[in-house]
Write an enzyme that holds these catalytic residues in place. Structure first.
Site, PDB file in Angstrom:
ATOM      1  N   THR A   1       0.864  -1.184   0.000  1.00  0.00           N
ATOM      2  CA  THR A   1       0.000   0.000   0.000  1.00  0.00           C
ATOM      3  C   THR A   1       0.896   1.227   0.000  1.00  0.00           C
ATOM      4  O   THR A   1       1.917   1.260   0.672  1.00  0.00           O
ATOM      5  CB  THR A   1      -0.888   0.067   1.256  1.00  0.00           C
ATOM      6  OG1 THR A   1      -0.032   0.152   2.395  1.00  0.00           O
ATOM      7  CG2 THR A   1      -1.769  -1.140   1.372  1.00  0.00           C
TER       8      THR A   1
ATOM      9  N   GLU B   1      -5.696  -3.830   0.937  1.00  0.00           N
ATOM     10  CA  GLU B   1      -5.803  -4.824   2.011  1.00  0.00           C
ATOM     11  C   GLU B   1      -7.021  -5.728   1.850  1.00  0.00           C
ATOM     12  O   GLU B   1      -7.168  -6.723   2.545  1.00  0.00           O
ATOM     13  CB  GLU B   1      -5.924  -4.112   3.370  1.00  0.00           C
ATOM     14  CG  GLU B   1      -4.655  -3.434   3.845  1.00  0.00           C
ATOM     15  CD  GLU B   1      -4.523  -2.001   3.324  1.00  0.00           C
ATOM     16  OE1 GLU B   1      -5.100  -1.683   2.261  1.00  0.00           O
ATOM     17  OE2 GLU B   1      -3.835  -1.215   3.983  1.00  0.00           O
TER      18      GLU B   1
ATOM     19  N   LYS C   1     -11.879  18.643  12.005  1.00  0.00           N
ATOM     20  CA  LYS C   1     -12.495  18.719  13.331  1.00  0.00           C
ATOM     21  C   LYS C   1     -12.694  20.186  13.679  1.00  0.00           C
ATOM     22  O   LYS C   1     -11.757  20.892  13.990  1.00  0.00           O
ATOM     23  CB  LYS C   1     -11.642  17.985  14.350  1.00  0.00           C
ATOM     24  CG  LYS C   1     -11.657  16.495  14.038  1.00  0.00           C
ATOM     25  CD  LYS C   1     -10.884  15.636  14.993  1.00  0.00           C
ATOM     26  CE  LYS C   1     -11.094  14.184  14.585  1.00  0.00           C
ATOM     27  NZ  LYS C   1      -9.906  13.365  14.630  1.00  0.00           N
TER      28      LYS C   1
ATOM     29  N   TRP D   1     -17.206  16.819  13.476  1.00  0.00           N
ATOM     30  CA  TRP D   1     -16.497  16.409  12.271  1.00  0.00           C
ATOM     31  C   TRP D   1     -17.172  16.959  11.015  1.00  0.00           C
ATOM     32  O   TRP D   1     -18.398  16.924  10.897  1.00  0.00           O
ATOM     33  CB  TRP D   1     -16.467  14.884  12.165  1.00  0.00           C
ATOM     34  CG  TRP D   1     -15.564  14.219  13.168  1.00  0.00           C
ATOM     35  CD1 TRP D   1     -14.944  14.804  14.239  1.00  0.00           C
ATOM     36  CD2 TRP D   1     -15.175  12.841  13.192  1.00  0.00           C
ATOM     37  NE1 TRP D   1     -14.212  13.870  14.928  1.00  0.00           N
ATOM     38  CE2 TRP D   1     -14.330  12.661  14.312  1.00  0.00           C
ATOM     39  CE3 TRP D   1     -15.454  11.737  12.378  1.00  0.00           C
ATOM     40  CZ2 TRP D   1     -13.758  11.416  14.633  1.00  0.00           C
ATOM     41  CZ3 TRP D   1     -14.887  10.507  12.704  1.00  0.00           C
ATOM     42  CH2 TRP D   1     -14.050  10.357  13.808  1.00  0.00           C
TER      43      TRP D   1
HETATM   44  P1  AMP Z   1      -5.817   1.740  -2.199  1.00  0.00           P
HETATM   45  O1  AMP Z   1      -5.417   0.669  -1.256  1.00  0.00           O
HETATM   46  O2  AMP Z   1      -4.658   2.467  -2.794  1.00  0.00           O
HETATM   47  O3  AMP Z   1      -6.758   1.270  -3.228  1.00  0.00           O
HETATM   48  O4  AMP Z   1      -6.580   2.848  -1.345  1.00  0.00           O
HETATM   49  C1  AMP Z   1      -7.699   2.528  -0.584  1.00  0.00           C
HETATM   50  C2  AMP Z   1      -8.355   3.785  -0.077  1.00  0.00           C
HETATM   51  O5  AMP Z   1      -8.876   4.542  -1.172  1.00  0.00           O
HETATM   52  C3  AMP Z   1      -9.552   3.531   0.785  1.00  0.00           C
HETATM   53  O6  AMP Z   1      -9.198   3.214   2.097  1.00  0.00           O
HETATM   54  C4  AMP Z   1     -10.308   4.833   0.664  1.00  0.00           C
HETATM   55  O7  AMP Z   1      -9.779   5.832   1.517  1.00  0.00           O
HETATM   56  C5  AMP Z   1     -10.030   5.238  -0.763  1.00  0.00           C
HETATM   57  N1  AMP Z   1     -11.167   4.868  -1.628  1.00  0.00           N
HETATM   58  C6  AMP Z   1     -11.285   3.803  -2.419  1.00  0.00           C
HETATM   59  N2  AMP Z   1     -12.454   3.820  -3.087  1.00  0.00           N
HETATM   60  C7  AMP Z   1     -13.109   4.921  -2.693  1.00  0.00           C
HETATM   61  C8  AMP Z   1     -14.380   5.501  -3.006  1.00  0.00           C
HETATM   62  N3  AMP Z   1     -15.207   4.958  -3.884  1.00  0.00           N
HETATM   63  N4  AMP Z   1     -14.714   6.640  -2.381  1.00  0.00           N
HETATM   64  C9  AMP Z   1     -13.886   7.223  -1.483  1.00  0.00           C
HETATM   65  N5  AMP Z   1     -12.688   6.736  -1.163  1.00  0.00           N
HETATM   66  C10 AMP Z   1     -12.289   5.600  -1.753  1.00  0.00           C
END
Ligand code: AMP
Length: 542
Positions: free
Chosen positions: A185, A330, A439, A444
């Site tokens: 990640t 993850e 915040k 929030w």
């Molecule tokens: P990644 O592991 O790089 O795919 O990132 C995952 C993160 O992307 C998630 O924990 C979210 O914070 C963000 N994310 C993924 N899909 C969405 C979505 N449809 N709307 C908002 N945030 C998203």
């Protein structure tokens, strides 16, 4: 008493076996890095994957070895995946958009022994290879005719390397919990963390992804995964497409509007998936050229929140159904998809768009809850937001090497780091990343809600909201905006547009105009960089 059913381990190479047998002639079309469009079939892809496995084994690679790939989406990349897994290795997708030092750190942490690399990224590998002690071999995904001069003594062109094998190889069998793939990640703070998928989790995830109310794909679909294989497994499509036998169209390195359109049109693509940034480029291209989307039926949009205006445009102007989805590396990565349960199926117009702003509900195989900071579960009322936690057979139970232990609890829940609420029908909506939420006076404010609203303004190309320090309220929202080319909306225009559409105390205290907004290597707005940029910003209300 145990059941009396067969012990048929869920191994990824069974997916490509089934594709070759049941859908042998189905095409995989790739835009090659060398230029031309190239075509193969599942039958041939399997045969070449067997050769990859055979060659790797002959060269001394064995069960559990991490073998990296740094490549665009292509048939070659996919056959390398299946070959690596089929001999018991672990494919490790590298994101070439990260800084070279970060990639070298990741490769050292994973102890990658070999790397399959596209021509595009050879200069990058030349730069970082000396820093990766474990790296023994570089296989360049091209042929001898296109192989450039390289400083790497251990680099070979893939086609000639592969031609030394005859493919007379039997897939290895082992426990289904054996590691199959790996992806780090791209944490915006701290070192990246490794997620280690198993054969079992990949197979279960592929089945989950394909289900009718998830992605809803079939052998009659033509699937274009624009989302890269190095970003969370191309959202599982590299496995679910062969599992169901769909034709695959691989975009290679070209993701601009014109190139994607060309593939959508000439290959008659019915289903595609990518982050909003990609669709912004395509929609702009369609608007400029006036071209229609003749064959496309569904587009999955995720990775960051899908703006309402984007959903509306796809559906109203092009008759393409939008599936908003959420997930993370993850989670293999799918966590939720916004398809319509009967409760919502009849909705039209704005009421439907309201639901589609949500990231959707968890398919079978994902459990989900939201909690307050003391781990008390919060009600599913569509309002109360808290930390989003998940568990399931395709969710990580630890990071490779043991980092980030505090994100996992004893009951198996993984804290996603996202903040969300869930409505009475199970539809989850992300309101923020835990570290981005503003915040203000102890309450929030969701930055994502404000961004979604702002990008609905016709003159705004992209928007980001960050918290800026405020003497009275701690933090107040600042809206950072990129204007559309040739448009000049003022601060007052934009605030007037937002007025009345959110709670008064959520309204941004100011608007800042910038030529561009920084993005991370996976296409998300880089809020840390923005916060740094506006660290000393004085709000007019301060
Ligand atoms: P990644 O592991 O790089 O795919 O990132 C995952 C993160 O992307 C998630 O924990 C979210 O914070 C963000 N994310 C993924 N899909 C969405 C979505 N449809 N709307 C908002 N945030 C998203």
């Amino acid at each position: 008493m145990l059941g009396l059913m067969q012990d048929w381990p869920l191994l990824c190479h069974k997916i490509i076996d089934s594709a070759a047998r049941q859908h042998g002639n189905r095409e995989i079309v790739s835009r090659s890095v060398e230029g031309p469009i190239v075509r193969t079939t599942y039958r041939d892809l399997r045969q070449r994957a067997l050769k990859v496995a055979q060659k790797l084994e002959r060269e001394g690679y064995a069960l559990g070895d991490r073998i990296a790939t740094m490549a665009w989406n292509s048939a070659r990349h996919l056959e390398a995946w299946f070959g690596i897994m089929g001999m018991g290795g672990v494919y490790h997708t590298l994101n070439p958009r990260l800084f070279p030092e970060q990639i070298a750190w990741i490769m050292n942490h994973a102890e990658d022994r070999a790397v399959f690399v596209d021509l595009t990224f050879l200069p990058l590998v030349e730069k970082l290879a000396p820093a990766v002690k474990s790296l023994k071999k570089v296989i360049v995904l091209t042929d001898a005719a296109h192989m450039p001069q390289t400083s790497l003594a251990n680099a070979v062109p893939y086609e000639e390397w592969l031609a030394e094998a005859d493919g007379d190889f039997a897939w290895k069998t082992f426990d289904e919990n054996t590691a199959a793939g790996m992806c780090y990640t791209s944490g915006t703070t701290g070192n990246p963390k490794g997620v280690l998928y198993s054969h079992r989790s990949n197979v279960i995830h592929a089945m989950m992804a394909a289900m009718p109310d998830a992605m809803g794909i079939s052998s009659r679909d033509v699937i274009l995964p624009v989302v890269p294989m190095f970003h969370a497994n191309a959202w599982g499509l590299g496995q679910s497409a062969p599992m169901i036998g769909a034709k695959l169209v691989m975009p290679g390195g070209k993701m601009d509007g014109a190139s994607i359109y060309e593939l959508l049109d000439t290959e008659k693509v019915t289903f595609t998936a990518a982050v909003p940034t990609v669709w912004l480029m395509l929609l702009q291209y369609l608007e400029e050229t006036g071209k229609p989307l003749t064959y496309l039926k569904k587009v999955v949009i995720g990775g960051s929140a899908c703006p309402r205006a984007m959903t509306k445009k796809f559906q109203d102007n092009y008759d393409v159904e939008v599936i908003h989805a959420w997930g993370m590396t993850e989670m293999s990565p799918l966590g939720s998809l916004c398809t319509m349960k009967p409760e919502y199926a009849g909705l039209t117009g704005d009421a439907r768009l309201d639901i589609q702003q949500k990231q959707g509900y968890a398919p079978f195989g994902v459990e989900m809850k939201v909690t307050d900071d003391n781990d008390n579960e919060l009600p599913w009322d569509g309002k109360t937001f808290g930390r989003l936690k998940v568990r399931g057979p395709a969710v990580a139970k630890a990071y490779y090497g043991g980092a980030g232990k505090d994100q996992f609890d004893e009951e198996g829940w993984f804290d996603t780091g996202d903040v969300a609420h869930i409505d009475p029908n199970g539809y989850m909506q992300i309101t923020d990343r835990a570290k981005d939420v503003i915040k203000s006076g102890g309450e929030w404010i969701s930055t994502i809600d404000l961004e979604n609203l702002a990008v609905g303004h016709p003159d705004i190309a992209e928007a980001a909201v960050i918290g800026v320090s405020h003497p009275k309220w701690d933090e107040r929202p600042l809206l950072v905006v990129v204007r559309k080319p040739g448009r000049e909306p003022s601060r007052e225009d934009i605030l007037a547009y937002m007025e009345g559409k959110v709670a008064k105390w959520w309204m941004p205290d100011d608007v800042a105009f910038v030529p561009e907004i920084p993005h991370t290597a996976t296409g998300k707005i880089q809020k840390t960089a923005l916060r740094e940029q506006f660290r000393d910003y004085r709000l007019p209300t301060a």
